[in-house]
Write an enzyme that holds these catalytic residues in place. Structure first.
Site, mmCIF file in Angstrom:
data_model
loop_
_atom_site.group_PDB
_atom_site.id
_atom_site.type_symbol
_atom_site.label_atom_id
_atom_site.label_comp_id
_atom_site.label_asym_id
_atom_site.label_seq_id
_atom_site.Cartn_x
_atom_site.Cartn_y
_atom_site.Cartn_z
ATOM 1 N N GLU A 4 -9.286 -0.692 -3.580
ATOM 2 C CA GLU A 4 -9.618 -1.687 -2.557
ATOM 3 C C GLU A 4 -9.164 -3.044 -3.070
ATOM 4 O OE1 GLU A 4 -10.633 -1.101 0.611
ATOM 5 O OE2 GLU A 4 -10.102 0.889 -0.069
ATOM 6 N N CYS A 39 -12.957 -11.004 -0.508
ATOM 7 C CA CYS A 39 -11.711 -10.422 -0.008
ATOM 8 C C CYS A 39 -11.662 -10.542 1.511
ATOM 9 C CB CYS A 39 -11.614 -8.973 -0.435
ATOM 10 S SG CYS A 39 -13.049 -8.017 0.039
HETATM 11 N N1 NAD Z 1 -11.006 -4.831 -0.725
HETATM 12 C C1 NAD Z 1 -12.181 -4.988 -1.293
HETATM 13 O O1 NAD Z 1 -13.149 -4.293 -1.000
HETATM 14 C C2 NAD Z 1 -12.351 -6.053 -2.336
HETATM 15 C C3 NAD Z 1 -13.635 -6.400 -2.734
HETATM 16 C C4 NAD Z 1 -13.795 -7.389 -3.707
HETATM 17 C C5 NAD Z 1 -12.694 -8.017 -4.243
HETATM 18 N N2 NAD Z 1 -11.462 -7.669 -3.824
HETATM 19 C C6 NAD Z 1 -10.287 -8.359 -4.380
HETATM 20 O O2 NAD Z 1 -10.471 -8.545 -5.779
HETATM 21 C C7 NAD Z 1 -9.786 -9.710 -6.218
HETATM 22 C C8 NAD Z 1 -10.723 -10.568 -7.026
HETATM 23 O O3 NAD Z 1 -11.277 -9.851 -8.061
HETATM 24 P P1 NAD Z 1 -10.745 -9.926 -9.558
HETATM 25 O O4 NAD Z 1 -10.198 -11.287 -9.844
HETATM 26 O O5 NAD Z 1 -11.847 -9.415 -10.423
HETATM 27 O O6 NAD Z 1 -9.529 -8.918 -9.515
HETATM 28 P P2 NAD Z 1 -8.639 -8.408 -10.739
HETATM 29 O O7 NAD Z 1 -7.636 -7.474 -10.159
HETATM 30 O O8 NAD Z 1 -8.147 -9.508 -11.572
HETATM 31 O O9 NAD Z 1 -9.671 -7.595 -11.640
HETATM 32 C C9 NAD Z 1 -10.407 -6.499 -11.130
HETATM 33 C C10 NAD Z 1 -10.784 -5.601 -12.291
HETATM 34 O O10 NAD Z 1 -9.595 -5.023 -12.818
HETATM 35 C C11 NAD Z 1 -9.594 -5.158 -14.225
HETATM 36 N N3 NAD Z 1 -8.212 -5.100 -14.722
HETATM 37 C C12 NAD Z 1 -7.344 -6.105 -14.955
HETATM 38 N N4 NAD Z 1 -6.163 -5.610 -15.420
HETATM 39 C C13 NAD Z 1 -6.292 -4.268 -15.477
HETATM 40 C C14 NAD Z 1 -5.428 -3.197 -15.861
HETATM 41 N N5 NAD Z 1 -4.198 -3.409 -16.281
HETATM 42 N N6 NAD Z 1 -5.910 -1.934 -15.794
HETATM 43 C C15 NAD Z 1 -7.152 -1.686 -15.347
HETATM 44 N N7 NAD Z 1 -8.025 -2.661 -14.984
HETATM 45 C C16 NAD Z 1 -7.600 -3.931 -15.036
HETATM 46 C C17 NAD Z 1 -10.313 -6.469 -14.444
HETATM 47 O O11 NAD Z 1 -10.751 -6.588 -15.770
HETATM 48 C C18 NAD Z 1 -11.455 -6.330 -13.442
HETATM 49 O O12 NAD Z 1 -12.476 -5.510 -13.967
HETATM 50 C C19 NAD Z 1 -9.295 -10.383 -4.955
HETATM 51 O O13 NAD Z 1 -7.943 -10.099 -4.764
HETATM 52 C C20 NAD Z 1 -10.148 -9.749 -3.863
HETATM 53 O O14 NAD Z 1 -9.565 -9.799 -2.585
HETATM 54 C C21 NAD Z 1 -11.259 -6.709 -2.910
HETATM 55 N N1 LIG Z 2 -17.842 -6.491 1.912
HETATM 56 C C1 LIG Z 2 -17.751 -7.934 1.837
HETATM 57 C C2 LIG Z 2 -16.534 -8.390 1.103
HETATM 58 C C3 LIG Z 2 -16.256 -7.725 -0.207
HETATM 59 C C4 LIG Z 2 -15.105 -8.355 -0.889
HETATM 60 O O1 LIG Z 2 -15.082 -9.349 -1.485
HETATM 61 C C5 LIG Z 2 -17.747 -8.534 3.229
HETATM 62 O O2 LIG Z 2 -17.722 -7.798 4.214
HETATM 63 O O3 LIG Z 2 -17.738 -9.737 3.330
#
Ligand code: NAD
Ligand code: A1AUG
Length: 515
Positions: free
Chosen positions: A286, A320
């Site tokens: 995600e 996100c």
């Molecule tokens: N779609 C969703 O449900 C959702 C929900 C929350 C956040 N997000 C997204 O997450 C991002 C923000 O979160 P973030 O800054 O923690 O993201 P990130 O991708 O920097 O990190 C996410 C996780 O991945 C780990 N990670 C980093 N490099 C890695 C590798 N090479 N292998 C495995 N794991 C690794 C990080 O340590 C962390 O635990 C935004 O882009 C946001 O849109 C998406």
């Molecule tokens: N589930 C949350 C977003 C999660 C991601 O950052 C929302 O619906 O706002």
């Protein structure tokens, strides 16, 4: 008999009693600030010299805690433990696994204000946002436990005379759960327990800026009766531990939530079959969003402005699902922009330990620098009509920023900023607005503010996002009510909190017996 699922109500902080409870939560958290936390592998606490230091983003001098950091050797040890424990955990009855989740939910409910206060301290969440994160963690536990109970006996299939066919779900194996910092409780807990309740064992690698809340959650699972080795706590560097675990031949699936770049890296690496590996790894990913609120000319314009401001600046735009693009019909553009500026200027910004603060800091120095660089881009691509200033002297604070008159193909309209910056773009008509809304590689959330029924139906068909909302903002999906996940580069559309989610953590087994 389990009562039907209902989402956890949000706390009313207008009440003095609830305010006092929150303050007591802050005091509890303050009593353990700066503590050192170990890894947990097979129930064993392991302290390492190398530590991740978690700080308060509102006050970077305040250390929330120091958490031991897994090396590759410790990650390997954790993998072996998880792999062995799978042999026993997969045989534990689904009812017993579900009961652990119910019990964990009850424990968190009793410590709700402490967890919310910890989210204020460690992630910079204002009270209402912290409360929503805690409530969502409880919801995931309650919802997935019930889902497992409904799936435990499989799905009915047909049998012919003299034949007895069954279709059941069995667990996959060891899952690597990698969680983000922006919902450090709800998403970390939800992704972990979905894997656990379905009978898998887990290596949990939380985000490096929010590991303390994850540690506290593991303690809750232990108190709720989760056997040692089912969830192993292995914080560490994404590049070192993350890659190692993703590549590992005994990893059966990866449940990742985070950025597009890391998600793509994981997806690609997981597709490679390494020596000793006898399965195709499954990936739940995600990822990011570039979420749009479309405002039609026939619309409640006050609702439009309120929805944009709340969705753009709630938790400093670090969702996100956050609205980072407002696409507005030309006939009402000036009115919606003017009202949105007024509402934005009413927001209070500061340390969210104060109840009256609407918006806290961004996550860390890297986030601060990135968001400020987009503000600079915004000055070139449009007009910064409010905000645009940052201050990183004590915490990482950025004023909520509106950039007006941005062209539909500008960078501000395409790239995920993940901070309190929203671009306003004028559309010629409703069809044009939908075209702009769809012109990104992402497809996570979107909202349409309109009183025109035909346009609602048009958007329902043509607005290509996983979560589409009408006449409200584009954040705040509720577990079990609005399953959450996106299209295209927003990920695998796994729909967390939805009816299909648990099945992604299992494999279907058909048995056919001749009678
Ligand atoms: N779609 C969703 O449900 C959702 C929900 C929350 C956040 N997000 C997204 O997450 C991002 C923000 O979160 P973030 O800054 O923690 O993201 P990130 O991708 O920097 O990190 C996410 C996780 O991945 C780990 N990670 C980093 N490099 C890695 C590798 N090479 N292998 C495995 N794991 C690794 C990080 O340590 C962390 O635990 C935004 O882009 C946001 O849109 C998406
Ligand atoms: N589930 C949350 C977003 C999660 C991601 O950052 C929302 O619906 O706002």
């Amino acid at each position: 008999m389990v009562v039907p699922y209902k989402h956890e109500p949000f706390t009313n902080y207008g009440s003095q009693e609830n305010q006092d409870l929150y303050k007591a939560g802050l005091e509890t958290v303050s009593s353990y600030l700066g503590e050192k936390y170990p890894l947990i592998i097979g129930g064993e606490r392991i302290f390492t010299e190398d530590q991740i230091v978690s700080v308060n983003p509102s006050n970077h001098k305040e250390v929330i805690g120091s958490v031991s950091k897994a090396s590759r050797e410790l990650a390997e040890k954790a993998m072996q433990v998880a792999d062995t424990t799978f042999n026993t955990w997969k045989k534990v009855k689904a009812e017993v696994r579900a009961d652990i989740l119910f019990r964990a939910a009850a424990i968190i409910r009793r410590r709700k204000e402490e967890f919310s206060a910890l989210l204020t301290k460690e992630a910079g969440k204002p009270w209402n946002e912290a409360d929503a994160d805690t409530a969502e963690a409880i919801d995931f536990l309650e919802f997935y436990a019930r889902q497992m109970l409904s799936l435990k006996d499989g799905i009915k299939v047909e049998s012919r005379p003299g034949e007895y066919n069954r279709f059941n779900y069995i667990p996959l194996g060891v899952g690597v759960v990698i969680s983000p910092w922006n919902f450090p409780f709800a998403i970390m807990a939800g992704t972990t327990v979905a894997a656990v309740v379905t009978g898998n064992t887990v290596l949990l690698k939380p985000a490096s800026t929010t590991p303390v809340v994850a540690y506290k959650f593991i303690e809750v699972l232990e108190e709720a009766g989760l056997p040692a080795g089912v969830v192993n706590f292995v914080p560490g560097s994404g590049a070192e531990v993350g890659d190692y675990l993703v590549d590992h031949p005994r990893t059966r699936f990866i449940s990742f939530t985070g950025s597009k770049d890391v998600g793509l890296r994981i997806y690609e690496r997981a597709s490679k079959v390494n020596p000793g590996q006898i399965w195709l790894k499954r990936v739940i990913a995600e990822m990011g969003g570039k979420d749009t609120i479309v405002v039609d000319k026939e619309a409640d314009l006050e609702l439009a402005a309120k929805s944009i401001v709340a969705s753009a600046f709630g938790f400093s735009g670090q969702k996100c699902s956050a609205c980072s693009r407002a696409v507005i019909h030309q006939d009402v553009y000036d009115q919606v922009l003017a009202r949105s500026i007024e509402l934005t200027n009413e927001l209070t910004i500061g340390n969210p330990e104060e109840r009256t603060i609407n918006m806290g800091p961004v996550n860390d120095q890297a986030a601060f620098n990135k968001v400020m660089s987009y503000v600079a881009i915004g000055r070139e691509e449009g007009r910064v009509v409010t905000g645009g200033e940052g201050d990183d002297s004590t915490g990482w604070f950025i004023k909520p920023t509106i950039v007006a008159d941005v062209a539909e193909d500008a960078r501000l309209m395409k790239e995920e900023i993940f901070g309190p910056v929203v671009a306003f773009c004028k559309a010629n008509d409703f069809d044009h607005a939908l075209e702009i809304a769809n012109n990104t590689e992402y497809g996570l959330t979107g909202a349409v503010i309109t009183n025109n029924r035909a346009n609602i139906e048009k958007a329902r068909e043509e607005f290509h996002v996983g979560n589409l909302y009408f006449n409200r903002g584009c954040t705040g999906a509720i577990v079990g009510y609005q399953p959450f996940g996106g299209f295209n580069m927003s990920g695998t559309d796994s729909k967390a909190g939805g009816p299909d989610y648990l099945v992604l953590h299992m494999q279907g087994k058909t048995t056919s017996e001749m009678l």
